[in-house]
Design an enzyme around this catalytic site. Structure first.
Site, PDB file in Angstrom:
ATOM      1  N   ARG A 294       7.475  47.490  76.305  1.00 13.66           N
ATOM      2  CA  ARG A 294       8.890  47.211  75.987  1.00 13.66           C
ATOM      3  C   ARG A 294       9.782  47.429  77.199  1.00 13.66           C
ATOM      4  O   ARG A 294      10.685  46.626  77.467  1.00 13.66           O
ATOM      5  CB  ARG A 294       9.335  48.104  74.825  1.00 13.66           C
ATOM      6  CG  ARG A 294      10.789  47.885  74.400  1.00 13.66           C
ATOM      7  CD  ARG A 294      11.131  48.630  73.119  1.00 13.66           C
ATOM      8  NE  ARG A 294      12.554  48.590  72.857  1.00 13.66           N
ATOM      9  CZ  ARG A 294      13.345  49.655  72.783  1.00 13.66           C
ATOM     10  NH1 ARG A 294      12.832  50.878  72.942  1.00 13.66           N
ATOM     11  NH2 ARG A 294      14.636  49.526  72.554  1.00 13.66           N
TER      12      ARG A 294
ATOM     13  N   HIS B  71      11.894  44.406  78.778  1.00 14.36           N
ATOM     14  CA  HIS B  71      13.357  44.438  78.785  1.00 14.36           C
ATOM     15  C   HIS B  71      13.933  44.500  80.198  1.00 14.36           C
ATOM     16  O   HIS B  71      15.019  43.966  80.448  1.00 14.36           O
ATOM     17  CB  HIS B  71      13.863  45.610  77.957  1.00 14.36           C
ATOM     18  CG  HIS B  71      13.752  45.387  76.481  1.00 14.36           C
ATOM     19  ND1 HIS B  71      14.631  45.924  75.567  1.00 14.36           N
ATOM     20  CD2 HIS B  71      12.867  44.659  75.755  1.00 14.36           C
ATOM     21  CE1 HIS B  71      14.289  45.545  74.349  1.00 14.36           C
ATOM     22  NE2 HIS B  71      13.209  44.786  74.437  1.00 14.36           N
TER      23      HIS B  71
ATOM     24  N   HIS C 284       4.715  41.914  69.882  1.00 18.19           N
ATOM     25  CA  HIS C 284       4.993  42.722  68.696  1.00 18.19           C
ATOM     26  C   HIS C 284       3.735  43.216  68.011  1.00 18.19           C
ATOM     27  O   HIS C 284       3.815  44.003  67.069  1.00 18.19           O
ATOM     28  CB  HIS C 284       5.840  41.908  67.707  1.00 18.19           C
ATOM     29  CG  HIS C 284       7.274  41.806  68.092  1.00 18.19           C
ATOM     30  ND1 HIS C 284       8.174  40.961  67.472  1.00 18.19           N
ATOM     31  CD2 HIS C 284       7.981  42.441  69.067  1.00 18.19           C
ATOM     32  CE1 HIS C 284       9.361  41.088  68.035  1.00 18.19           C
ATOM     33  NE2 HIS C 284       9.266  41.968  69.006  1.00 18.19           N
TER      34      HIS C 284
ATOM     35  N   TRP D 169       4.344  46.091  62.866  1.00 18.99           N
ATOM     36  CA  TRP D 169       3.982  44.710  62.550  1.00 18.99           C
ATOM     37  C   TRP D 169       2.522  44.591  62.106  1.00 18.99           C
ATOM     38  O   TRP D 169       2.172  43.645  61.417  1.00 18.99           O
ATOM     39  CB  TRP D 169       4.188  43.828  63.778  1.00 18.99           C
ATOM     40  CG  TRP D 169       5.613  43.601  64.166  1.00 18.99           C
ATOM     41  CD1 TRP D 169       6.428  42.583  63.754  1.00 18.99           C
ATOM     42  CD2 TRP D 169       6.396  44.384  65.083  1.00 18.99           C
ATOM     43  NE1 TRP D 169       7.667  42.682  64.357  1.00 18.99           N
ATOM     44  CE2 TRP D 169       7.678  43.781  65.172  1.00 18.99           C
ATOM     45  CE3 TRP D 169       6.144  45.528  65.842  1.00 18.99           C
ATOM     46  CZ2 TRP D 169       8.692  44.290  65.986  1.00 18.99           C
ATOM     47  CZ3 TRP D 169       7.146  46.038  66.645  1.00 18.99           C
ATOM     48  CH2 TRP D 169       8.409  45.429  66.713  1.00 18.99           C
TER      49      TRP D 169
ATOM     50  N   ASP E 184      10.808  36.975  64.046  1.00 21.38           N
ATOM     51  CA  ASP E 184       9.379  36.758  63.794  1.00 21.38           C
ATOM     52  C   ASP E 184       9.188  35.656  62.755  1.00 21.38           C
ATOM     53  O   ASP E 184       8.380  34.742  62.943  1.00 21.38           O
ATOM     54  CB  ASP E 184       8.716  38.046  63.294  1.00 21.38           C
ATOM     55  CG  ASP E 184       8.794  39.188  64.279  1.00 21.38           C
ATOM     56  OD1 ASP E 184       8.550  38.952  65.474  1.00 21.38           O
ATOM     57  OD2 ASP E 184       9.105  40.317  63.855  1.00 21.38           O
TER      58      ASP E 184
END
Length: 298
Positions: A43, A47, A176, A192, A237
Site C-alpha cells: 500500500r 500510494h 486487494h 477481501w 471492486d
C-alpha cells in the site's frame, strides 16, 4: 522516527553493491515475530507512486514526498506513517539508498514474500536511482489516489491520468488480494479474501464466485459476501464486474493465477517507476559505466 530520515543524505545510488543486503534488511523489517507488514508495504509503495500525472509530469515515487504535508495528510494515506516508521531501520542500515527506493523496493519484495505458490514465480521489476526531496515543494496535490467509494468512471479518470489502460486497471486492483480495510484508516472494514497474507488470484475468484450484497451497517457503502458475511468488497471492486470492458479481464484472472501474477508484476513495476528517471524504468539495464560512476560518488 521520520524526523531522522528527513535529514539523511539523499544522493541516490543506481546500483548498490549490497543489493542483497538491502533486500534482507527489508525482509527483516516486514516479516518478524511482531508483524507481517507486507500488505501495508504494498500500500505504501502503491500510494507513493499512484500520484503521478502524465500531463503535468509530476507526482510518483521519486522524492518520497509522502514524508511531507500535504501528501502525508491525504485521507487515502491514513495509517501509512506506521509503515514509513517500520522501514526507517532499513534507511539507517543503508544510508546510500534513497527512502524512495526503499519504499518501492519494499512493495515489490512484499509481493514476492507473500507468493504461496511453488509453481508460479513473481518478480516485480525494480531499479534503484530515485532521489529524496528535501522539502514539500514537489508534493502532488491531494486527491489523486483512487476513491474506493466511486465507480468505473472514477477508476478510469485516475488510472488513465497515469497512463494505464483498462487491463492494467483491473490487474492492479488485484493488489486487494492482500490485507484488509480498517475503519480507523479508510472508514471501510474487513478483508477481501480468507488468506490476506497470500498473494494470488483469490480476489478475482471471490469477485465472480460469491454473491455480493450491501453491508447493513453505519459505515460507508461496502459489500459483504452473502455466504459467510466475513469478506468485503468496495464499490470500486464491484465496478470491475459491472463494467463490460473490465469484466473480461476479471474472468481471465479468476481462472489463471499465473497470468494474473505475470501481468500484475509488469503493471506494478511500471507503477513504481512512473515519473522516475530513465535508469529507474523497468526496461533499463544498468551498465558497468553507471556502476563505476555511481561508486565514484559514494
Amino acid at each position: 522516527k521520520e524526523a531522522y530520515i528527513l535529514s539523511q543524505y539523499t544522493t541516490p545510488t543506481m546500483s548498490p553493491s549490497n543489493n542483497e543486503e538491502v533486500k534482507a534488511s527489508i525482509k527483516a523489517a516486514l516479516i518478524n515475530s511482531k508483524v507481517n507488514a507486507c500488505p501495508m508495504a504494498v500500500r505504501l509503495a502503491w500510494h507513493a507512486s499512484g500520484t503521478y500525472c502524465k500531463t503535468q509530469g509530476n507526482g510518483g515515487s521519486d522524492g518520497a514526498t509522502m514524508r511531507f504535508e500535504p501528501e502525508s495528510t491525504d485521507g487515502a494515506n491514513a495509517g501509512l506513517g506506521i509503515m514509513r516508521d517500520i522501514l526507517t531501520p532499513v534507511k539507517e542500515a543503508h544510508p546510500d539508498v534513497s527512502i524512495a527506493d526503499i519504499w518501492t523496493l519494499a512493495g515489490a519484495q512484499a509481493i514476492q514474500f507473500t507468493n504461496p505458490s511453488t509453481d508460479v514465480s513473481i518478480d516485480v521489476p525494480h531499479n534503484f536511482g530515485r532521489t529524496d526531496a528535501s522539502d514539500n515543494a514537489t508534493c502532488p496535490m491531494n486527491g489523486r489516489l483512487p476513491d474506493a467509494s466511486q465507480g468505473a468512471a472514477h477508476l478510469r479518470d485516475v488510472f488513465y491520468r497515469m497512463g494505464f489502460n483498462d487491463k492494467e486497471i483491473v490487474v492492479l486492483s488485484g493488489a486487494h488480494t492482500l490485507g484488509r480495510c480498517h475503519v480507523t484508516r479508510s472508514g471501510f472494514d474487513g478483508p477481501w479474501t480468507h488468506n490476506p497474507l497470500e498473494f494470488d488470484n483469490s480476489y478475482f475468484v471471490n469477485l465472480l464466485s460469491l454473491k455480493w450484497v450491501p453491508r447493513d451497517w453505519d459505515g460507508p457503502l461496502q459489500y459483504s459476501d452473502a455466504e459467510s458475511g466475513e469478506l468485503m468488497m468496495l464499490p470500486t471492486d464491484i465496478a470491475l464486474i459491472e463494467d463490460e470492458a473490465f469484466l473480461p479481464y476479471v474472468k481471465v484472472y479468476a481462472v489463471d493465477n499465473a497470468q494474473f501474477c505475470k501481468d500484475f508484476s509488469a503493471a506494478f513495476g511500471k507503477l513504481l517507476a512512473l515519473g522516475c528517471p530513465a535508469h529507474c524504468q523497468p526496461s533499463h539495464v544498468t551498465t558497468e559505466e553507471e556502476v563505476d560512476m555511481d561508486a565514484a560518488f559514494r
